[in-house]
Design an enzyme around this catalytic site. Structure first.
Site, PDB file in Angstrom:
ATOM      1  N   ASP A   1     -31.776   1.253 -41.691  1.00 34.84           N
ATOM      2  CA  ASP A   1     -31.252   2.440 -42.364  1.00 34.84           C
ATOM      3  C   ASP A   1     -31.716   3.675 -41.596  1.00 34.84           C
ATOM      4  O   ASP A   1     -32.901   3.822 -41.308  1.00 34.84           O
ATOM      5  CB  ASP A   1     -31.764   2.500 -43.815  1.00 34.84           C
ATOM      6  CG  ASP A   1     -31.311   3.768 -44.529  1.00 34.84           C
ATOM      7  OD1 ASP A   1     -30.098   3.881 -44.783  1.00 34.84           O
ATOM      8  OD2 ASP A   1     -32.157   4.633 -44.817  1.00 34.84           O
TER       9      ASP A   1
ATOM     10  N   GLU B   1     -25.730   0.636 -39.372  1.00 31.95           N
ATOM     11  CA  GLU B   1     -24.638   1.321 -40.052  1.00 31.95           C
ATOM     12  C   GLU B   1     -23.587   1.704 -39.021  1.00 31.95           C
ATOM     13  O   GLU B   1     -23.917   2.155 -37.934  1.00 31.95           O
ATOM     14  CB  GLU B   1     -25.160   2.612 -40.696  1.00 31.95           C
ATOM     15  CG  GLU B   1     -26.207   2.388 -41.749  1.00 31.95           C
ATOM     16  CD  GLU B   1     -26.938   3.677 -42.069  1.00 31.95           C
ATOM     17  OE1 GLU B   1     -26.341   4.536 -42.737  1.00 31.95           O
ATOM     18  OE2 GLU B   1     -28.095   3.832 -41.642  1.00 31.95           O
TER      19      GLU B   1
ATOM     20  N   ASP C   1     -35.281   3.879 -48.934  1.00 29.17           N
ATOM     21  CA  ASP C   1     -34.780   3.554 -47.599  1.00 29.17           C
ATOM     22  C   ASP C   1     -34.858   2.053 -47.325  1.00 29.17           C
ATOM     23  O   ASP C   1     -34.001   1.488 -46.645  1.00 29.17           O
ATOM     24  CB  ASP C   1     -35.572   4.318 -46.530  1.00 29.17           C
ATOM     25  CG  ASP C   1     -35.322   5.829 -46.602  1.00 29.17           C
ATOM     26  OD1 ASP C   1     -34.328   6.226 -47.237  1.00 29.17           O
ATOM     27  OD2 ASP C   1     -36.125   6.585 -46.026  1.00 29.17           O
TER      28      ASP C   1
END
Ligand SMILES: [Zn+2]
Length: 380
Positions: free
Chosen positions: A194, A276, A359
């Site tokens: 993340d 991501e 997170d």
């Protein structure tokens, strides 16, 4: 895979003077060729070479290869400009900005990068020196510094041209290395990563890479900028530019270190890495912290790139997943709710009660999506 290695040159004063004269000559020549190209509307390499080659060799004292590189540099620069115009990156058709971009020929700075091929530049890896063509003759034994890792990569895989450039009072060579592809190992699960601001990167294993150091440097820089921008003097502008580059270097070092740790850990555990998909990161970050978008989005992309290429070198699988709702969804039960995340750091599921650092929870969601994505794409 292609990898770029940047080494710093440590020329003697005499060598530095020759390098400076050389870069100045090739860039003056490039600016002259750019005017010719602009005035005659000649932008193709072959045509421009026919027009300009003889004269730049004679007038600027360039060797044959250097003259060819100058012409190529000019045609490449115009190709980039014209592509940008086509893609609407310099304003719409008829806009003042676009008119301005096309009205004048391209100008090359005296210290702008110049390509040197193996005939003009040779590397002596054992001695950590290069021998380089200059307008004042061949300069031998120009020292450079590189890490052990860089030396190894250069010695084994350097290929083709290197760029010489002068920046902030320092000389650099940027070499391209062509590394053999490493087969990707079938991953044993996935580590999710993340990306954020307070924590630059957090893994699903619970490792948080703090952004404290980097954010402090950025804060100091912002303060300095505020004071200097008021001044508007030439020296203030120069100082600002230097500070901006120093900040970018610091960010790149930080990103390298984080990427290395994440990939080393994935290699050790045999896992793949789920990242991501950053296409939408600009919008996503804008929603959270409007003033920080431009400051951080390139840094996110850089960290993602560093992880991807270090993983590729190590044969670690990388998948990109949709980051939507990874911060609001519960990694234990899947329940999605804004209220799951009462503040920046806390995740507490309103449905099942699962609690974790926000997170880490997001990274766990990214990891789970990585597993699914890999399974789907390798089903056959
Ligand atoms: Zn839950």
């Amino acid at each position: 895979m292609k990898l770029v290695v940047q080494v710093r040159l440590l020329p003697t004063p005499e060598q530095a003077a020759a390098l400076e004269a050389t870069l100045r000559a090739v860039n003056d020549a490039a600016t002259w060729v750019a005017v010719l190209a602009h005035d005659q509307r000649v932008f193709r390499n072959y045509d421009l070479r026919r027009h300009a080659y003889g004269q730049i060799k004679d007038d600027y004292g360039l060797a044959a290869q250097a003259a060819q590189h100058v012409v190529k540099k000019v045609t490449d620069a115009y190709a980039t400009l014209h592509a940008n115009v086509r893609n609407g990156n310099v304003g719409r058709s008829g806009s003042a900005r676009r008119e301005r971009a096309l009205a004048k020929p391209i100008v090359f700075r005296p210290g702008a990068a110049q390509s040197f091929d193996d005939r003009c530049l040779s590397w002596q890896m054992d001695a950590c020196t290069v021998s380089i063509w200059t307008t004042r003759g061949r300069m031998k034994n120009v020292a450079f510094t590189a890490s052990a890792d860089q030396l190894q990569t250069l010695a084994a895989y350097r290929k083709g041209e290197s760029d010489l450039l002068y920046r902030d009072g320092r000389w650099f060579l940027i070499a391209t290395c062509d590394l053999p592809d490493v087969p990707v190992r079938t991953p044993n699960g996935f580590t999710g990563v993340d990306l954020g601001i307070a924590n630059l990167a957090t893994t699903s294993g619970g490792v948080r890479h703090s952004g404290k150091g980097l954010n402090a440097v950025r804060h100091r820089h912002r303060e300095l900028r505020r004071r200097l921008q008021a001044k508007q003097t030439k020296s203030a502008k120069r100082l600002l530019k230097r500070r901006r580059r120093a900040e970018a270097r610091f960010a790149a070092n930080t990103n390298h270190t984080i990427a290395k740790q994440i990939v080393t850990e994935a290699t050790r555990t045999g896992q793949g890495i789920a990242l991501e998909d950053l296409q939408g990161i600009r919008d996503r970050v804008r929603l959270r912290k409007p003033q920080r978008v431009t400051l951080h989005s390139w840094s996110f992309h850089q960290l993602g790139r560093f992880i991807a290429y270090k993983a590729a070198r190590a044969g670690v699988a990388v998948v990109y997943v949709d980051p939507a709702y990874t911060s609001q969804g519960c990694s234990a039960c899947g329940h999605v709710d804004k209220k799951n995340r009462p503040d920046q750091e806390t995740f507490r599921c309103t449905s099942c009660g699962f609690a974790e650092h926000a997170d880490v929870n997001a990274a766990r969601n990214i990891a789970a999506r990585g597993v699914t994505s890999w399974a789907v794409s390798h089903a056959a």
